[in-house]
Design a protein around this motif. Structure first.
Motif, PDB file in Angstrom:
ATOM      1  N   THR A 154       9.216 -27.708  -5.729  1.00  0.00           N
ATOM      2  CA  THR A 154       8.201 -27.206  -4.798  1.00  0.00           C
ATOM      3  C   THR A 154       8.611 -25.843  -4.259  1.00  0.00           C
ATOM      4  O   THR A 154       7.796 -24.908  -4.191  1.00  0.00           O
ATOM      5  N   ASP A 155       9.866 -25.712  -3.882  1.00  0.00           N
ATOM      6  CA  ASP A 155      10.363 -24.427  -3.383  1.00  0.00           C
ATOM      7  C   ASP A 155      10.239 -23.339  -4.447  1.00  0.00           C
ATOM      8  O   ASP A 155       9.883 -22.188  -4.148  1.00  0.00           O
ATOM      9  N   GLU A 156      10.496 -23.699  -5.699  1.00  0.00           N
ATOM     10  CA  GLU A 156      10.398 -22.718  -6.785  1.00  0.00           C
ATOM     11  C   GLU A 156       8.968 -22.224  -6.958  1.00  0.00           C
ATOM     12  O   GLU A 156       8.738 -21.037  -7.224  1.00  0.00           O
ATOM     13  N   VAL A 157       7.994 -23.135  -6.815  1.00  0.00           N
ATOM     14  CA  VAL A 157       6.590 -22.730  -6.930  1.00  0.00           C
ATOM     15  C   VAL A 157       6.251 -21.702  -5.858  1.00  0.00           C
ATOM     16  O   VAL A 157       5.596 -20.685  -6.127  1.00  0.00           O
ATOM     17  N   VAL A 158       6.688 -21.948  -4.637  1.00  0.00           N
ATOM     18  CA  VAL A 158       6.419 -21.009  -3.546  1.00  0.00           C
ATOM     19  C   VAL A 158       7.053 -19.655  -3.847  1.00  0.00           C
ATOM     20  O   VAL A 158       6.429 -18.598  -3.671  1.00  0.00           O
ATOM     21  N   GLU A 159       8.270 -19.663  -4.326  1.00  0.00           N
ATOM     22  CA  GLU A 159       9.012 -18.418  -4.542  1.00  0.00           C
ATOM     23  C   GLU A 159       8.429 -17.567  -5.662  1.00  0.00           C
ATOM     24  O   GLU A 159       8.522 -16.337  -5.616  1.00  0.00           O
ATOM     25  N   ARG A 160       7.812 -18.203  -6.650  1.00  0.00           N
ATOM     26  CA  ARG A 160       7.252 -17.411  -7.748  1.00  0.00           C
ATOM     27  C   ARG A 160       5.753 -17.144  -7.579  1.00  0.00           C
ATOM     28  O   ARG A 160       5.127 -16.535  -8.449  1.00  0.00           O
ATOM     29  N   SER A 161       5.190 -17.598  -6.468  1.00  0.00           N
ATOM     30  CA  SER A 161       3.763 -17.402  -6.218  1.00  0.00           C
ATOM     31  C   SER A 161       3.544 -16.273  -5.219  1.00  0.00           C
ATOM     32  O   SER A 161       4.449 -15.894  -4.470  1.00  0.00           O
ATOM     33  N   THR A 162       2.313 -15.759  -5.211  1.00  0.00           N
ATOM     34  CA  THR A 162       1.909 -14.815  -4.174  1.00  0.00           C
ATOM     35  C   THR A 162       1.314 -15.614  -3.026  1.00  0.00           C
ATOM     36  O   THR A 162       0.287 -16.272  -3.186  1.00  0.00           O
ATOM     37  N   VAL A 163       1.975 -15.583  -1.897  1.00  0.00           N
ATOM     38  CA  VAL A 163       1.485 -16.298  -0.720  1.00  0.00           C
ATOM     39  C   VAL A 163       0.693 -15.294   0.115  1.00  0.00           C
ATOM     40  O   VAL A 163       1.239 -14.290   0.579  1.00  0.00           O
TER      41      VAL A 163
END
Length: 287
Positions: A154-163
């Motif tokens: 889950t943390d990896e998804v956040v880190e590679r996404s544009t928030v």
């Protein structure tokens, strides 16, 4: 202010509308009320009552909206925001605006500004992911729901996404490590300047604005806003990092191209429908 002429509705016409509204609310909230009696929680459906703190009894209370006179309506005697004369009841517009005029103008400004902007469809629901970013075990708000991918993934998804969250009431629940990852810095003071129609939470908030401005707003509009908010909440949780399969919901896997495409498609539809409600709410507000 000078109010427009009011429309008189006889009891035999308005009473069936009030009863139909009560029955609709009873049917829509039956599951919530039954779970509450058993002490059970539902993270999807209970949100509209727990987060917005609007009780079922208040939603059930029928309002015709301002500018409507209810003939033979003695039961409205003593209700906040109403005046009854010779048995006929209507919203006491001057009294309500004296108390709530500032709120009316804030909501009007917010709705008008939001309608003037295009929908941004590139957030892909990352606000829910940012709310659990780098949390330790036992820290997440929905402990009864496991993370679909686990904490590390889950943390990896956040880190590679544009928030890119523009909604303050979502952003304020971001974890501390997630806040610097957001491309925007929403604040309560900047809400009118930043709200946009593609935001799921802005769409759900239309329900809040409707019930907040009761009895000025007709209950038919409030109930439509409630129904839309409930639909939006389903997508909000389907696209979240939580596993909601136990509640009969399939995941919208926004970490994948197919999931992002589905999210954007449904988000676009909600933006169109939310804007239609914004227009109706603006029309319902006193000039």
């Amino acid at each position: 202010m000078t109010a427009p002429p009011s429309t008189l509705v006889p009891r035999e016409q308005w009473l069936p509308l009030a009863r139909a509204h009560e029955e609709a609310v009873d049917a829509l909230t039956a599951g919530h009320r039954e779970r509450r009696a058993r002490g059970e929680k539902h993270p999807v459906e209970d949100f509209l009552f727990d987060y917005y703190r609007h009780r079922v009894g208040h939603l059930r209370r029928w309002h015709p909206g301002h500018g409507v006179v209810l003939g033979d309506a003695p039961e409205y005697e003593g209700r906040t925001g109403y005046v009854v004369q010779d048995g006929a009841a209507e919203v006491d517009l001057d009294e309500v605006l004296e108390r709530r005029g500032a709120s009316v103008e804030r909501v009007r400004a917010l709705l008008t500004a939001t309608l003037g902007r295009p929908a941004h469809l590139g957030c892909f629901g990352m606000h829910e992911w940012a709310m659990v970013y780098r949390l330790a075990p036992g820290e997440q708000r929905h402990e009864q729901l496991p993370l679909r991918l686990g904490q590390a993934a889950t943390d990896e998804v956040v880190e590679r996404s544009t928030v890119r969250c523009s909604h303050f009431d979502a952003y304020r629940f971001f974890t501390e490590p997630a806040r610097p990852l957001n491309a925007l810095r929403p604040t309560r003071e900047a809400q009118v300047a930043m709200e946009q129609p593609g935001c799921l939470h802005a769409g759900m908030d239309l329900y809040k604005w409707c019930f907040t401005l009761a009895p000025l707003v007709p209950s038919a509009l409030t109930l439509d806003a409630f129904l839309l908010a409930r639909e939006i909440r389903v997508l909000d949780m389907q696209a979240s990092p939580y596993d909601v399969s136990a509640y009969g919901l399939d995941a919208v896997a926004v970490e994948t191209p197919a999931g992002r495409a589905e999210y954007a498609r449904r988000q676009r539809d909600f933006a169109v429908r939310s804007d239609a409600l914004r227009r109706r709410l603006l029309e319902a507000l006193p000039a």
